[in-house]
Design a protein around this motif. Structure first.
Motif, short mmCIF file in Angstrom:
data_model
loop_
_atom_site.label_atom_id
_atom_site.label_comp_id
_atom_site.label_asym_id
_atom_site.label_seq_id
_atom_site.Cartn_x
_atom_site.Cartn_y
_atom_site.Cartn_z
N VAL A 1 0.84 -1.20 0.00
CA VAL A 1 0.00 0.00 0.00
C VAL A 1 0.88 1.25 0.00
CG1 VAL A 1 -1.80 1.29 1.22
CG2 VAL A 1 -1.89 -1.20 1.13
N GLY A 2 1.99 1.20 0.72
CA GLY A 2 2.92 2.32 0.71
C GLY A 2 3.46 2.60 -0.68
N LEU A 3 3.74 1.53 -1.43
CA LEU A 3 4.21 1.71 -2.81
C LEU A 3 3.11 2.31 -3.69
CD1 LEU A 3 6.18 -1.63 -3.35
CD2 LEU A 3 7.14 0.66 -3.08
N VAL A 4 1.88 1.87 -3.48
CA VAL A 4 0.76 2.40 -4.28
C VAL A 4 0.60 3.90 -4.05
CG1 VAL A 4 -1.73 2.31 -4.68
CG2 VAL A 4 -0.44 0.19 -4.41
N THR A 5 0.80 4.33 -2.81
CA THR A 5 0.65 5.77 -2.52
C THR A 5 1.69 6.61 -3.25
OG1 THR A 5 2.04 5.65 -0.53
CG2 THR A 5 -0.33 5.30 -0.24
N LEU A 6 2.77 5.97 -3.73
CA LEU A 6 3.78 6.71 -4.51
C LEU A 6 3.23 7.16 -5.85
CD1 LEU A 6 7.00 4.56 -3.93
CD2 LEU A 6 6.60 6.90 -3.16
N GLY A 7 2.18 6.50 -6.31
CA GLY A 7 1.65 6.82 -7.63
C GLY A 7 1.25 8.27 -7.77
N PHE A 8 0.57 8.81 -6.76
CA PHE A 8 0.06 10.18 -6.87
C PHE A 8 1.18 11.20 -7.03
CE2 PHE A 8 -2.18 14.03 -5.93
CZ PHE A 8 -3.46 13.80 -6.40
N PRO A 9 2.21 11.19 -6.17
CA PRO A 9 3.30 12.16 -6.39
C PRO A 9 4.08 11.91 -7.67
CG PRO A 9 3.86 10.67 -4.60
CD PRO A 9 2.42 10.45 -4.91
N ILE A 10 4.15 10.65 -8.12
CA ILE A 10 4.79 10.38 -9.41
C ILE A 10 4.01 11.07 -10.52
CG2 ILE A 10 5.24 8.58 -11.13
CD1 ILE A 10 5.98 6.72 -8.81
N GLY A 11 2.68 10.98 -10.43
CA GLY A 11 1.84 11.67 -11.42
C GLY A 11 2.03 13.17 -11.37
N SER A 12 2.15 13.71 -10.15
CA SER A 12 2.39 15.15 -10.00
C SER A 12 3.74 15.53 -10.59
CB SER A 12 2.33 15.52 -8.51
OG SER A 12 2.63 16.89 -8.32
N LEU A 13 4.75 14.70 -10.37
CA LEU A 13 6.08 14.97 -10.92
C LEU A 13 6.03 14.95 -12.45
CD1 LEU A 13 9.14 15.32 -10.68
CD2 LEU A 13 9.33 12.83 -10.47
N ILE A 14 5.32 13.97 -13.00
CA ILE A 14 5.17 13.90 -14.46
C ILE A 14 4.51 15.17 -14.98
CG2 ILE A 14 4.02 12.69 -16.35
CD1 ILE A 14 4.37 10.11 -14.73
N GLY A 15 3.49 15.65 -14.25
CA GLY A 15 2.83 16.89 -14.64
C GLY A 15 3.78 18.07 -14.62
N GLY A 16 4.64 18.13 -13.59
CA GLY A 16 5.61 19.22 -13.50
C GLY A 16 6.61 19.18 -14.63
N LEU A 17 7.12 17.99 -14.93
CA LEU A 17 8.08 17.86 -16.04
C LEU A 17 7.41 18.18 -17.37
CD1 LEU A 17 9.92 14.59 -14.93
CD2 LEU A 17 10.75 16.94 -14.77
N ALA A 18 6.14 17.74 -17.50
CA ALA A 18 5.42 18.03 -18.74
C ALA A 18 5.22 19.53 -18.92
CB ALA A 18 4.07 17.31 -18.75
N SER A 19 4.96 20.22 -17.80
CA SER A 19 4.77 21.67 -17.91
C SER A 19 6.04 22.38 -18.34
CB SER A 19 4.29 22.23 -16.55
OG SER A 19 5.33 22.21 -15.59
N LEU A 20 7.19 21.80 -17.99
CA LEU A 20 8.46 22.41 -18.39
C LEU A 20 8.86 22.05 -19.82
CD1 LEU A 20 10.51 21.75 -15.11
CD2 LEU A 20 9.63 23.95 -15.91
N LEU A 21 8.44 20.86 -20.27
CA LEU A 21 8.89 20.36 -21.57
C LEU A 21 7.81 20.42 -22.64
CD1 LEU A 21 10.88 17.22 -20.32
CD2 LEU A 21 11.79 19.48 -20.90
N VAL A 22 6.64 19.88 -22.33
CA VAL A 22 5.60 19.76 -23.35
C VAL A 22 5.11 21.14 -23.81
CG1 VAL A 22 3.28 18.90 -23.85
CG2 VAL A 22 4.89 17.49 -22.54
N ILE A 23 4.80 22.01 -22.83
CA ILE A 23 4.28 23.33 -23.20
C ILE A 23 5.29 24.12 -24.01
CG2 ILE A 23 3.59 25.57 -22.26
CD1 ILE A 23 2.06 24.18 -20.12
#
Length: 456
Positions: A143-165
């Protein structure tokens, strides 16, 4: 041997770890979907959305989350975990694509509400599924590993905002197209490869459940399983038990209230930090890239904190880790508020992300162990739904105060809320130690049922 006993007592197979990894991916999609708007807001064109409208964009996602968690996620106790998760993923994919096409902020508000419903329907369930594929000595870890998913998604969003846009000349719509593509890929994987939870199937009355359990047990490499055997809690779930099992029944009332209060305050602090840091730091420093960078640093800290939490649960019970982590987060947030920029602020941002993620992971990990399987999805759905009450109102307030209250004052006020989450965690630790000393709620309920039957 019944399938649940085999699942809990036998070693984790590669396929079971793969199922947990899929849950992490689902959590990442949730984090990406819900927080994309936070990274898109600084790039919205002038006149597209006022400060109050931006607050609504964030809040409506949480309104939808509450609707999904309370109204949709509990259906998983009736129709199955996989059906609800797959449906929510598919819905999120479509809505993200539509968000990229909206012509005005009013339509974006509507799509953000629908996105929140999809995320709220799914996020509590992936933690339930992660728990229900784990062996007994790996449940907190999974369950602890599963909770990592949300911040990983947030990190992906942050990287996407720097690169994709930047790749698409500042077009904020590219973020949502990117999110839809990621969501579609994960939806396909879940639909094709994730089996239904055998813990859920074992508690159902169905003519075909024996065949399903046998097939899934073989895929999970469980040996010596009798598909027709009922787990102990299912055998005891009859009229001989004098007390109706419910989230607020006397047996679970105190822990439920403490979980709701603590998790609500923790989520309020967490989403304030994640949703408004890009905008607040951009405004305070006058640099959009700095805001995205600080938010990304917090996400990196959150992932690091989640990893440390998952490893520490092998030795320390999650309720104790919860208040320790949130206490560290309070100190880090106050330090960050007093600095906002520079090396000390960046270090504080990392520690803040670590403490907040570890604390919320501990709340979720604890909750999966405190309720029997028959009401587990309902309990986590209610906890997730009620926790969004503060998250709904806070962004509205922040949006209204954006031009009259400093970022420092907002971060300091948020640290008080996180302190309340820490204190609730400490109370939960002192009130529920027996759950982790004697087993999970299924084991405790089974034991109580046996004693009730012996007395009758």
């Amino acid at each position: 041997m019944d399938v649940v006993s085999a699942l809990r007592n036998q070693r984790m197979s590669v396929y079971r770890w793969y199922a947990v990894a899929l849950c992490v991916l689902c959590g990442a999609v949730d984090g990406l979907d819900l927080l994309l708007v936070s990274y898109a807001m600084p790039h919205l064109p002038d006149g597209f959305a006022s400060g109050e409208a931006k607050g609504l964009l964030v809040s409506l996602g949480f309104v939808g989350y509450a609707i999904g968690s309370i109204g949709v996620a509990p259906l998983a106790d009736r129709i199955g975990r996989k059906a609800v998760v797959t449906g929510a993923l598919s819905f999120a994919t479509v809505i993200l694509g539509l968000t990229a096409l909206v012509p005005n902020v009013e339509m974006m508000m509507f799509t953000r509400l629908l996105t929140g419903i999809a995320v709220g329907s799914m996020l509590p369930l992936v933690h339930v599924i992660g728990d229900e594929f784990a062996s007994e000595n790996r449940r907190s870890l999974c369950v602890g590993l599963v909770t990592l998913g949300f911040p990983i998604g947030s990190l992906i969003g942050g990287l996407a905002s720097l690169l994709v846009i930047n790749t698409f000349d500042g077009a904020w719509q590219a973020l949502f197209v990117f999110g839809a593509l990621v969501s579609a890929a994960v939806t396909t994987l879940v639909w094709l490869t994730l089996p239904e939870s055998v813990v859920y199937l074992a508690g159902r009355s169905s003519d075909r459940k024996t065949d399903k359990i046998a097939a899934i047990a073989a895929r999970l490499r469980l040996s010596g399983v009798d598909p027709s055997a009922s787990p102990p809690v299912a055998q005891g779930a009859d009229s001989s038990v004098p007390e109706k099992v419910g989230v607020l029944s006397p047996r679970y009332r105190v822990r439920s209230i403490l979980l709701w209060v603590g998790y609500t305050c923790g989520i309020l602090g967490y989403y304030f930090i994640n949703s408004w840091t890009p905008q607040l730091i951009s405004t305070a420093t006058g640099n959009v890239e700095t805001g995205a960078l600080v938010a990304t640093v917090i996400s990196i800290g959150a992932i690091t904190g989640g990893v440390f939490f998952a490893l520490l649960t092998l030795r320390i019970i999650p309720t104790k880790l919860c208040w320790l982590a949130l206490g560290a987060a309070v100190v880090a947030q106050v330090t960050f508020a007093l600095t906002l920029s520079g090396g000390i602020a960046m270090v504080s941002a990392v520690v803040l992300g670590m403490g907040m993620q570890a604390g919320l992971s501990a709340y979720m990990t604890s909750a999966t162990r405190m309720y029997p399987a028959a009401i587990r999805a309902r309990a986590l759905g209610m906890m997730g739904g009620f926790s969004r009450v503060g998250s709904i109102t806070a962004p509205l307030l922040v949006g209204a105060l954006l031009t009259v209250v400093t970022a420092r004052a907002m971060y300091l006020a948020s640290s008080v809320v996180v302190l309340v989450a820490c204190m609730a965690a400490m109370a939960l630790w002192t009130n529920t130690r027996e759950v982790f000393a004697r087993g999970d709620a299924d084991s405790i309920e089974a034991g109580e049922t046996e004693r009730n039957l012996a007395r009758s």
